[in-house]
Design an enzyme around this catalytic site. Structure first.
Site, PDB file in Angstrom:
ATOM      1  N   GLU A  12      -7.976   1.541  -5.832  1.00  0.00           N
ATOM      2  CA  GLU A  12      -7.089   0.445  -5.414  1.00  0.00           C
ATOM      3  C   GLU A  12      -7.442  -0.843  -6.157  1.00  0.00           C
ATOM      4  O   GLU A  12      -6.552  -1.577  -6.599  1.00  0.00           O
ATOM      5  CB  GLU A  12      -7.186   0.241  -3.907  1.00  0.00           C
ATOM      6  CG  GLU A  12      -6.620   1.407  -3.114  1.00  0.00           C
ATOM      7  CD  GLU A  12      -6.599   1.158  -1.627  1.00  0.00           C
ATOM      8  OE1 GLU A  12      -5.492   1.024  -1.059  1.00  0.00           O
ATOM      9  OE2 GLU A  12      -7.688   1.099  -1.017  1.00  0.00           O
ATOM     10  N   GLU A  56      -8.968   9.633   1.124  1.00  0.00           N
ATOM     11  CA  GLU A  56      -8.593   9.148   2.453  1.00  0.00           C
ATOM     12  C   GLU A  56      -7.839  10.216   3.252  1.00  0.00           C
ATOM     13  O   GLU A  56      -8.032  10.348   4.465  1.00  0.00           O
ATOM     14  CB  GLU A  56      -7.726   7.883   2.338  1.00  0.00           C
ATOM     15  CG  GLU A  56      -8.473   6.643   1.896  1.00  0.00           C
ATOM     16  CD  GLU A  56      -8.563   6.495   0.385  1.00  0.00           C
ATOM     17  OE1 GLU A  56      -8.928   5.400  -0.071  1.00  0.00           O
ATOM     18  OE2 GLU A  56      -8.255   7.477  -0.337  1.00  0.00           O
TER      19      GLU A  56
END
Length: 263
Positions: free
Chosen positions: A117, A137
Site C-alpha cells: 500500500e 490480509e
C-alpha cells in the site's frame, strides 16, 4: 546532511542543492513493519520536506522494503475505531501520493500488505530481483485499509488483486514488474541507486510539469473524456505559462536543447 525525524524513519538529502530526499524505514529487525507511529512520521515528514527538495525516494533498511502492518501492535477495535484508524492511514499516504514532490519507491525483499500500500502511493516503483509482493490480509481475516483497494487495482487490475487476497498468491520480482507492480526491475542491491538516479533526473523537470503529473494526470484519467480533455487544456496552458517552461521551449526552438535519442 542527515536529519533524524523519528527513531524508525530517517531523512537524508542528496544532490548539489539537496534536491533529492531519501526517506528510509529503519525497523530492519521487524522487516520494516508499519505501526501507527511510523505512519504518522511518514505523514509529518512529507508535509514538512525541506524547501530545496524536488523529488523523494522511499527505501527500507535491511533485507526488506516493508513487510506490512506490525501485527504485534494490532489491537481490537470496534467498527468506528477501525474506520478512523484506516482514515489515518489514508491521510498519511495522501501526503506521499498528493504531496509537493514526485516519490520513487526503491523496493527489495518483502513488499507485503501495508508495504505494498505504501509502495502503491509512490509515483514510480523500482524493484530489485529479491522483491516479492503479497496481500495476505484476505487469509488473515482482515481487509486492506491503507488505500490499497483504490491504488493497487489501478496498477494491476481488480481481478489480480482479488486473486492475491483470495489465495495469498505471492508474485516474484519479474512477474510483479510484468503485471505492473513496478515500472523498473534491476539487479539485486541496486534499487536504491536506480531510484536516486531517477529522482535526480525528475528533480530537473519544471516544477509545474511535475505537479501536473502528480495531481492533474490521475484526475484526468478518472474523468469522462470530454471533462478530461478540458482539464488537460487548462493544465497545459498553466504549465507552459511558467517562466521556466518558456525558457525550455525557447531553447528547443533555438536548437539548444538536447534531442530525444534511443538509449
Amino acid at each position: 546532511m542527515n536529519a533524524i525525524t523519528h527513531p524508525d524513519l530517517t531523512l537524508s538529502l542528496r544532490g548539489e542543492q539537496s534536491e533529492v530526499a531519501v526517506v528510509t524505514l529503519n525497523r530492519a529487525a521487524k522487516r520494516n513493519a508499519l505501526n501507527d507511529g511510523l505512519i504518522l512520521a511518514i505523514r509529518n515528514l512529507f508535509q514538512n520536506l525541506p524547501r530545496s527538495v524536488r523529488a523523494a525516494v522511499i527505501d527500507g533498511s535491511g533485507e526488506h522494503f516493508c513487510a506490512g502492518l506490525d501485527l504485534s501492535e494490532l489491537s481490537e477495535r470496534d467498527a468506528g475505531e477501525g474506520v478512523m484508524h484506516s482514515r489515518m492511514w489514508h491521510a498519511a499516504l495522501e501526503c506521499v501520493e498528493k504531496g509537493s514532490v514526485p516519490v520513487i519507491a526503491a523496493l527489495h525483499g518483502a513488499v507485503v500488505g501495508g508495504g505494498l500500500e505504501l509502495a502503491s502511493a509512490c509515483h514510480i516503483r523500482v524493484a530489485d530481483e529479491t522483491t516479492f509482493y503479497a496481500l495476505p490480509e484476505g487469509t488473515r481475516g482482515i481487509f486492506v485499509g491503507g488505500g490499497g483497494a483504490v491504488r493497487i487495482p489501478k496498477l494491476i487490475g481488480a481481478a489480480r488483486m482479488t486473486d492475491m487476497m483470495f489465495t495469498g498468491r505471492v508474485y516474484n520480482a519479474a512477474d510483479g514488474e510484468r503485471i505492473g507492480l513496478a515500472q523498473y526491475l534491476v539487479p539485486t542491491g541496486t534499487a536504491l541507486d536506480k531510484a536516486i538516479e531517477l529522482a535526480t533526473r525528475i528533480a530537473t523537470n519544471a516544477p509545474m510539469t511535475n505537479y501536473a503529473l502528480m495531481h492533474a494526470l490521475p484526475r484526468i484519467a478518472e474523468q469522462p473524456a470530454d471533462h478530461g480533455l478540458f482539464t488537460e487544456a487548462l493544465m497545459a496552458s498553466i504549465a507552459q505559462s511558467a517562466p521556466e517552461a518558456k525558457e525550455r521551449v525557447r531553447a528547443f526552438l533555438e536548437g539548444k536543447a538536447a534531442k530525444v535519442t534511443k538509449e
